[in-house]
Design an enzyme around this catalytic site. Structure first.
Site, PDB file in Angstrom:
ATOM      1  N   SER A 653       0.814  -1.217   0.000  1.00 46.20           N
ATOM      2  CA  SER A 653       0.000   0.000   0.000  1.00 46.20           C
ATOM      3  C   SER A 653       0.846   1.265   0.000  1.00 46.20           C
ATOM      4  CB  SER A 653      -0.939   0.004   1.212  1.00 46.20           C
ATOM      5  OG  SER A 653      -0.200   0.033   2.413  1.00 46.20           O
ATOM      6  N   LYS A 696      -6.180   4.802   8.056  1.00 46.42           N
ATOM      7  CA  LYS A 696      -5.030   5.559   7.554  1.00 46.42           C
ATOM      8  C   LYS A 696      -5.342   7.046   7.484  1.00 46.42           C
ATOM      9  CE  LYS A 696      -3.132   1.693   4.904  1.00 46.42           C
ATOM     10  NZ  LYS A 696      -2.878   1.123   3.559  1.00 46.42           N
TER      11      LYS A 696
END
Length: 813
Positions: A653, A696
């Site tokens: 990611s 996040k």
């Protein structure tokens, strides 16, 4: 390419309470169906209905999905329609006591037979001694003994009369019998006998010798007569015992006339009672009755007991058994031991059933992890399923660790459907490494982790909440609370278009909300209570997150939220601490110099990077070569690192952030530090979705909010992750006021343009990028590196040739 931030309405997809027609869940009907598990239910229905060997079930899915509840409910409904299985008992084998026999009886008859045999033994314990103490029995025995006595006296009398004819006297002495000569009716002493003529002495001695031979024959005959007496008494004892036990056994046989095996067993019992009548008579009484005192074994009469292994007297339908501790002995049963006279002894009455016995004829539910962690339990399960029988056998004997004589109970047929509950990882491991698994567990029921979020599914969710509240006696939930639970269910599954089916998480939230409603003295649980439960759960779990946030604010962990830096970017990662996950920003830096086309992943070099992260870095070098170095070598050497990373890094990611950092380092264009980003990238520069997008974003937002929101901060996410957004209300409000921005990107060009404020640029017809575009600057830098590398290579080659010539000229040879 658009670079606009998402509207606040795209950051959170609320559930409108107005769509519900109820005020509280107390108005709703109980939910009788299972939400979103149609595939699993059909698999279970097929596996349970398929009555062929090997069609056992493995129900897989994460823990907390409600697998056990669903399976238990489904099997309970199915079991109620099936016939009740038979009872099984163990009885003594009178021929081989170490091999107990098993008897099958209709449901409820096992306990009845046990009680009948206990009553039978009690009857014999009182009736047999009474029969042997009766006057008729004693008179009969006395007549036989008198007959023996008379027979003995008659024999000795005849011998005495015969001796008298020869003037010989037969004496009875304490040590036996003796003969002595007589004269004129008086016994002659030894001295006088010695004075007799020799011829008279010889005649008398011959007569005495003949009489002694006859006496010896009589004495030898006495044990035979006594044995005959004992046999006659024994036969009388048998007749007396048979008269007592016969009608009792006949009554029992008539009661179990339709069970041939029981009748055979009762015949064996009758014969054994007759043969061992002494066991029913006390020691002091046996001496007078049987002629000798017997030492009575306190467990002697236990051999007539009936050990009920399977009792279905109270069972309706087929049994459904869940074994929480699936050890080998708990599955197949065991033989217990008693300490007696310093030794451990056992018999068939100490046989104990296992889960196979209890569930035979029905269903057995096991937990895969628990089953596999108990030694030999898995092997015992497979052995029973393959043989279709239950053998009670100790582990020591099965492994040939002991050679002592032990019980060998007759095996009991096994008719069972086994359902194993476990996760997918164990299922695929067993499939890969145990060939027997595919033969024995042919049906897999895979539980869904989520369902589609629709008006219908939300209505079902409301009924689910009502059912859980009623089942656990919680306060009713108003429709605002239901709506907040639905929003939380979407957040748990990380998808605004889905709802979680992880029932444990939902149930825990409901329980905690009910607690907080009670603390607030409310009769109804509201949305405020749901939010309080969520906030307190986060608070209880967020110690580490708060410490990391504090370290960032104190500049112990370096994270910039303003300004611009070349080759530096804020990446986003997720840390999982148990069931709680939170986002953490990390500084990623990139450096470049002339080299041979390698992108060095420092995390991998020091063995701190996982394989997926390493794969993402390798994709970056492929992207750079395919986009910028198709006509010349990629003369780049770059290094990437997560700064201040002291633990492992995995996942791809961060590959988009790493690529942008590389492009910034190559173009020397700084990246705005007010942005953080997440997303993976493929070899064509397309941005791919990632997990944990909500956590996040929230992790970087918390850092920016602590330092003060300035309206320029934000996060770049893959456009394909927009549907997963279910952000906190404070982030939604900040975005609504323009203080924080969420930008969806589809390509690396979109991302780098947002990060640098400079257009990425597109190729012209000749394949070149505009000079001042970021892609053009990267391409020119890589071309320059290639030329410089080639120049150095040519100079080195010329230098090498000159050095080589001098060596040859100076060579003396």
């Amino acid at each position: 390419m658009t670079t606009e931030s998402l509207p606040s309405s795209a950051l959170f997809h609320p559930c409108d309470p107005a769509q519900f027609e109820f005020e509280t869940t107390s108005e709703l009907e109980e939910l009788t169906e299972i939400i979103g598990q149609r595939r699993a239910l059909e698999s279970v229905h097929f596996g349970v209905g398929m009555r062929r060997e090997g069609y056992n079930l493995y129900v897989m899915g994460p823990s907390g999905m409600g697998k056990h509840t669903l399976i238990d409910r489904f099997l309970g409904e199915k079991a109620a329609t099936r016939p009740t299985p038979p009872d099984w008992v163990y009885v003594n084998n009178f021929d081989q006591a170490h091999k107990p026999r098993s008897l099958r009886l209709p449901a409820g008859q096992g306990r009845r037979l046990r009680d009948d045999m206990e009553h039978f033994v009690e009857e014999l314990a009182s009736s047999i001694p009474a029969a042997f103490e009766g006057d008729e029995y004693r008179a009969h025995v006395q007549s036989i003994e008198d007959e023996l006595k008379e027979r003995q006296e008659s024999a000795f009398e005849e011998l005495s009369e015969e001796a008298a004819k020869h003037d010989i006297k037969l004496f009875r002495t304490p040590s036996g019998f003796a003969f002595a000569p007589m004269r004129k009716g008086e016994v002659v002493g030894p001295d006088e006998f010695a004075k007799w003529p020799r011829k008279a002495q010889q005649h008398t001695e011959e007569v005495v010798a003949n009489l002694q031979e006859k006496l010896q024959r009589i004495i030898q005959q006495i044990p035979v007569w006594r044995r005959e007496v004992r046999d006659r008494i024994k036969e009388i004892n048998r007749e007396v015992t048979m008269s007592v036990v016969g009608h009792l056994i006949d009554e029992l046989k008539q009661r179990y006339a339709d069970l041939p095996d029981v009748a055979t067993y009762l015949d064996a019992v009758r014969q054994d009672v007759v043969d061992n009548v002494k066991d029913f008579i006390k020691g002091e009484e046996s001496e007078g009755i049987l002629g000798q005192q017997q030492q009575r074994d306190p467990r002697a009469l236990h051999r007539y007991k009936v050990n009920v292994i399977v009792d279905h007297s109270t069972t309706e339908g087929a049994p459904v058994t869940y074994l929480d501790n699936p050890t080998y002995l708990n599955l197949v049963g065991r033989a217990e031991h008693l300490a007696q006279y310093g030794a451990l002894v056992t018999d068939f009455t100490l046989l104990k059933p296992g889960a196979f016995h209890e569930a035979s004829g029905g269903y057995l539910i096991l937990d895969a992890h628990k089953l596999l962690t108990h030694i030999y339990a898995w092997e015992g399960l497979k052995r029973a399923l393959y043989s279709n029988e239950i053998r009670i056998e100790s582990l020591e004997k099965m492994l040939s660790l002991v050679s002592t004589v032990s019980l060998e109970p007759e095996p009991i047929p096994l008719d069972i459907k086994v359902v194993i509950l476990g996760d997918r990882f164990i299922y695929y491991l067993l499939h890969a490494y145990d060939p027997d698994f595919a033969e024995l567990f042919k049906v897999a029921a895979d539980f869904e982790g989520h369902i589609d979020r629709s008006k219908e599914s939300q209505a079902l969710y409301a009924r689910l909440i009502a059912t859980l509240a009623q089942k656990e006696r919680m306060r009713p939930f108003d429709r605002g609370a239901v709506a907040r639970v639905i929003e939380h269910g979407a957040r748990l599954v990380e998808d605004s278009e889905k709802l979680t089916t992880h029932m444990r998480s939902i149930a825990d939230t409901l329980r905690e909300a009910d607690y907080w409603a009670g603390e607030a003295n409310r009769d109804t649980v509201t949305a405020e209570d749901i939010q309080t439960a969520i906030d307190h759960y986060v608070y209880r779990s967020s110690r580490v997150r708060e410490q990391i946030q504090e370290a960032i604010q104190r500049n112990t962990i370096y994270i910039d939220t303003d300004g611009a830096r070349v080759g530096q970017i804020n990446g986003l990662s997720v840390l999982a601490m148990g069931q709680y996950a939170f986002g953490q920003p990390s500084r990623i830096t990139a450096t470049v110099h002339i080299g041979e086309g390698q992108v060095v992943d420092i995390e991998r070099e020091v063995e701190m990077g996982g394989p997926i992260h390493s794969k993402g870095v390798l994709i970056l070098s492929s992207f750079l070569a395919s986009r910028y170095a198709q006509d010349h070598p990629l003369s780049l050497s770059a290094s990437l690192v997560f700064e201040q990373s002291y633990a492992g890094v995995d996942g791809d990611s961060a590959s988009l952030a790493e690529l942008c950092a590389l492009m910034s380092a190559l173009s020397r264009i700084p990246i705005k530090q007010s942005f953080a980003m997440t997303g993976s990238v493929n070899q064509h520069g397309e941005v791919q979705p990632i997990g944990g997008v909500n956590e996040k974003i929230e992790g970087f937002f918390d850092v920016c909010r602590a330092r003060g929101l300035n309206g320029e901060q934000g996060v770049l996410i893959p456009a394909s992750n927009v549907k997963h957004l279910m952000l906190r209300s404070d982030i939604v409000e900040a975005a609504k006021q323009g203080q924080f921005h969420i930008h969806p990107v589809e390509s690396v060009d979109q991302a780098i343009a947002l990060l640098t404020g400079q257009a990425a640029g597109e190729r012209d017809q000749e394949g070149n990028y505009p000079e001042e575009s970021l892609n053009g600057l990267v391409q020119n830098r890589l071309t320059e590196m290639s030329l410089v590398r080639q120049t150095f290579a040519d100079q080195a080659k010329e230098k090498f040739k000159g050095d080589e010539g001098r060596v040859r000229l100076d060579d003396p040879s």
